[in-house]
Structure formats: structure tokens, C-alpha cells
Scaffold this motif. Sequence first.
Motif, short mmCIF file in Angstrom:
data_model
loop_
_atom_site.label_atom_id
_atom_site.label_comp_id
_atom_site.label_asym_id
_atom_site.label_seq_id
_atom_site.Cartn_x
_atom_site.Cartn_y
_atom_site.Cartn_z
N TRP A 1 0.81 -1.22 0.00
CA TRP A 1 0.00 0.00 0.00
C TRP A 1 0.85 1.27 0.00
O TRP A 1 0.48 2.27 -0.63
N LYS A 2 1.99 1.25 0.67
CA LYS A 2 2.84 2.43 0.70
C LYS A 2 3.37 2.78 -0.68
O LYS A 2 3.47 3.96 -1.05
N ASP A 3 3.72 1.76 -1.46
CA ASP A 3 4.22 2.00 -2.81
C ASP A 3 3.14 2.64 -3.68
O ASP A 3 3.43 3.53 -4.49
N HIS A 4 1.90 2.20 -3.51
CA HIS A 4 0.81 2.77 -4.30
C HIS A 4 0.54 4.22 -3.91
O HIS A 4 0.30 5.06 -4.78
N VAL A 5 0.59 4.52 -2.63
CA VAL A 5 0.41 5.91 -2.20
C VAL A 5 1.51 6.78 -2.79
O VAL A 5 1.25 7.88 -3.30
N ALA A 6 2.74 6.31 -2.74
CA ALA A 6 3.86 7.09 -3.28
C ALA A 6 3.70 7.31 -4.77
O ALA A 6 4.01 8.40 -5.29
N ALA A 7 3.22 6.31 -5.50
CA ALA A 7 3.08 6.44 -6.95
C ALA A 7 2.00 7.44 -7.32
O ALA A 7 2.15 8.19 -8.30
N VAL A 8 0.92 7.48 -6.56
CA VAL A 8 -0.20 8.37 -6.87
C VAL A 8 0.05 9.79 -6.34
O VAL A 8 -0.41 10.77 -6.93
N ALA A 9 0.78 9.90 -5.24
CA ALA A 9 1.14 11.19 -4.63
C ALA A 9 -0.08 12.08 -4.41
O ALA A 9 -0.13 13.21 -4.91
N PRO A 10 -1.07 11.62 -3.64
CA PRO A 10 -2.27 12.44 -3.43
C PRO A 10 -2.04 13.51 -2.38
O PRO A 10 -1.07 13.48 -1.62
N THR A 11 -2.96 14.46 -2.31
CA THR A 11 -2.96 15.42 -1.21
C THR A 11 -3.31 14.71 0.10
O THR A 11 -2.69 14.96 1.13
N PHE A 12 -4.34 13.86 0.04
CA PHE A 12 -4.81 13.10 1.19
C PHE A 12 -4.86 11.62 0.87
O PHE A 12 -5.23 11.24 -0.26
N VAL A 13 -4.56 10.78 1.84
CA VAL A 13 -5.04 9.41 1.81
C VAL A 13 -6.26 9.36 2.72
O VAL A 13 -6.35 10.07 3.72
N LYS A 14 -7.21 8.52 2.34
CA LYS A 14 -8.46 8.40 3.08
C LYS A 14 -8.64 6.97 3.54
O LYS A 14 -8.46 6.03 2.77
N ALA A 15 -9.00 6.82 4.81
CA ALA A 15 -9.31 5.50 5.35
C ALA A 15 -10.75 5.50 5.85
O ALA A 15 -11.11 6.30 6.72
N LEU A 16 -11.56 4.62 5.30
CA LEU A 16 -12.94 4.42 5.79
C LEU A 16 -12.90 3.33 6.85
O LEU A 16 -12.39 2.23 6.60
N VAL A 17 -13.44 3.64 8.02
CA VAL A 17 -13.36 2.72 9.15
C VAL A 17 -14.71 2.67 9.87
O VAL A 17 -15.29 3.72 10.18
N ARG A 18 -15.17 1.47 10.14
CA ARG A 18 -16.35 1.28 10.99
C ARG A 18 -15.85 1.02 12.41
O ARG A 18 -15.17 0.01 12.66
N TYR A 19 -16.19 1.92 13.31
CA TYR A 19 -15.63 1.84 14.67
C TYR A 19 -16.67 2.33 15.65
O TYR A 19 -17.01 3.51 15.67
N ASN A 20 -17.19 1.42 16.44
CA ASN A 20 -18.15 1.75 17.50
C ASN A 20 -17.48 1.44 18.83
O ASN A 20 -17.10 0.30 19.09
N PRO A 21 -17.31 2.43 19.71
CA PRO A 21 -16.59 2.18 20.96
C PRO A 21 -17.28 1.18 21.87
O PRO A 21 -16.63 0.64 22.78
N GLU A 22 -18.56 0.92 21.64
CA GLU A 22 -19.26 -0.10 22.42
C GLU A 22 -19.36 -1.41 21.65
O GLU A 22 -20.05 -2.34 22.08
#
Length: 330
Positions: free
Chosen positions: A126-147
Motif C-alpha cells: 500500500w505504501k508503494d501505491h500511495v507514493a506512486a499516486v502522490a495524493p494530497t490526502f489518503v483516506k481510510a474508511l473505518v467502521r468503529y463503534n466504541p461499544e
Amino acid sequence: MPAGSTTTARRTPDEGERKTMRLGYDRPLYVLPFDHRASFETGLFGFKPPLTREQAAMVAAMKRVVYDGFRRALDVGVPAEAAGILVDEEFGAGILRDARERGVVTCVPVERSGREEFAFEYGDRWKDHVAAVAPTFVKALVRYNPEGDKAMNRRQAARLRVLSDHCHGTGVRFMFELLVPATPAQSDRQHGDAGLYDRDERPALMAGAIKELQQAGVEPDIWKIEGLDRRADCEMLVATARRDGRDEVGCIVLGRGSDEAGILAWLRAAAPVPGFLGFAVGRTSFWAALVGLRDNTLTREEAVVQIADRYLEWVRTFTGARGESGHGCQ
């Protein structure tokens, strides 16, 4: 990075030297997301992965329609410095290159599509792909419920800490898309009424999730969060995102596939609150237009215009609720 730290060493993608940049992002940001993968492949076309070359070309062509709608909106007044796109590398690499050349903010997802638990797209590469695309932001979608599932939350937080540290070490900004789905017990408390859960339980749970992730060393520049009906809840979420010296961390409203009325209500609630920078509204912006194009009830140009008009509607609503002029949108 220790919780509460406000500066991180970053290396911008096109520079060899390291420099210190403050955590956060405090400029207007109006994102058109079309990084959806399963929604396009299966939902729009009924394709079953792995796609053939022809099927992949059809998906990429539909994403180009969305991008052309975005560009049309820029042509009629949305400023490039406030506009952004969120699109995946698989079907949108050419779009990302073009947007970058035009000075548009680019965002790229790093999560594997359609998973309940966060995992990296492209696995260990994944790091290589981020470096190749060189975006302003990387985005992570996460489902996270503290309960919710504590073990899964810990696993996700550990992976997200790696992502956060990588972003802050390489000059790529980090956008965290937080979804807080109801647990069975939470749903039962609201008698299965999703609207009541969204109003009465989700805001506090979102704040709890943000605190837990911050304590785990996950430090986004922007929190992309589900819409809130009440201004007080918007203020509470910003205060949580900016606690302990994270003074420039921003929030944006995500669309979550809501109808037009729902999106407009969320934008109007959030816009007056300092710290809310804008929005990221995807399917409600483009889905009807793409279905019309697929079914031959719209021409390609009509679909492009419809997408541009809907994106412009979000910009005008948000800026209008802030008491601004709409940045010159016609």
C-alpha cells in the motif's frame, strides 16, 4: 506520534528535504467522492469480480463522467483551491493525474472495499501505491463503534496508527472517514429506529470513537464524519477532534447516500460551526445521473450537467449557511 502533539515531521511528495508541518487542515474543502468500487462494479453494472478488461473500462468510463461533472462545476465558479476529488487508483489513475495538474486537491482511499474491518488495499504494497499516486490526502474508511467489538477495534487502531505515522512522515495528509454503525444492543434501545439512533446515540459514540483513536496514536488532519442534525452536536464533535492542542484539525460532512433533503439539513447544521470545512458527498451527487446514462434515459452530456448541478448545490448550501457568497458560483 504522541496524543495531543500538534506538529509532525513531514516530507512533501515532491521534495527531498524534511520540514515540520502542523497537524490539521483549516481551508475550505468541497470533495466529490467517487472512490466507490463495489457500488460501481456490482451495484451499477451487476459485474462480479474479477472484472474483464471490457468491464473495467466501463467502470472507468463512468468515473470519468463524474469527473467531467466536477470539472464543469469548476468552470462555473467553484475555486480549484477549495475543490477536491476522492477516487480510487484502480479506475481513476488518469483522473488523479489530471486533477493534480490542475491544482485540485486529490484524495485516494487506502482501505479494501466492502470490508467490515479495516484492511489495506494492496496489502503490504500500500505504501508503494500511495507514493506512486502522490495524493494530497489518503483516506481510510473505518467502521468503529466504541461499544462494539473491542478486539476488532484494537486491531483496526493498530493498523491505523501505522497509516497515521506514515502520512505524517511523508507529507501526505490523512483523512479519516468514521462510520459508527449501531450495535444490536444500541439498535434495540431505539426499537430499531435508525433515525433515533442517529439523533440520540450516534453523536456521543462518534466522540468516544475519536477519543479512543486519538489515544491510540491515530491523528487525522481531517475527520470525515456522518451528518448531524443539531448544531450543538457539530460543535461537540469539533471540540473533540481539536482537543488537547489539535487546534487545526478539521471536520467535513459525509453524505452516507442520504437523500437530498438529508444532505441539505446536515450541511446547514455544520456550516456555521468553526472547524467544519466543507463536505464529501458522493452517491447523492452522481448516482441518479449514472443510472440514467446506463439506462439510456440521459445522454452523457446531460449526466455531466446533472452531476455538476448537484455538486454546485452542496457548495452553495454550505457557503450560504456560513454567510458567504458561494465563491462566485454562477
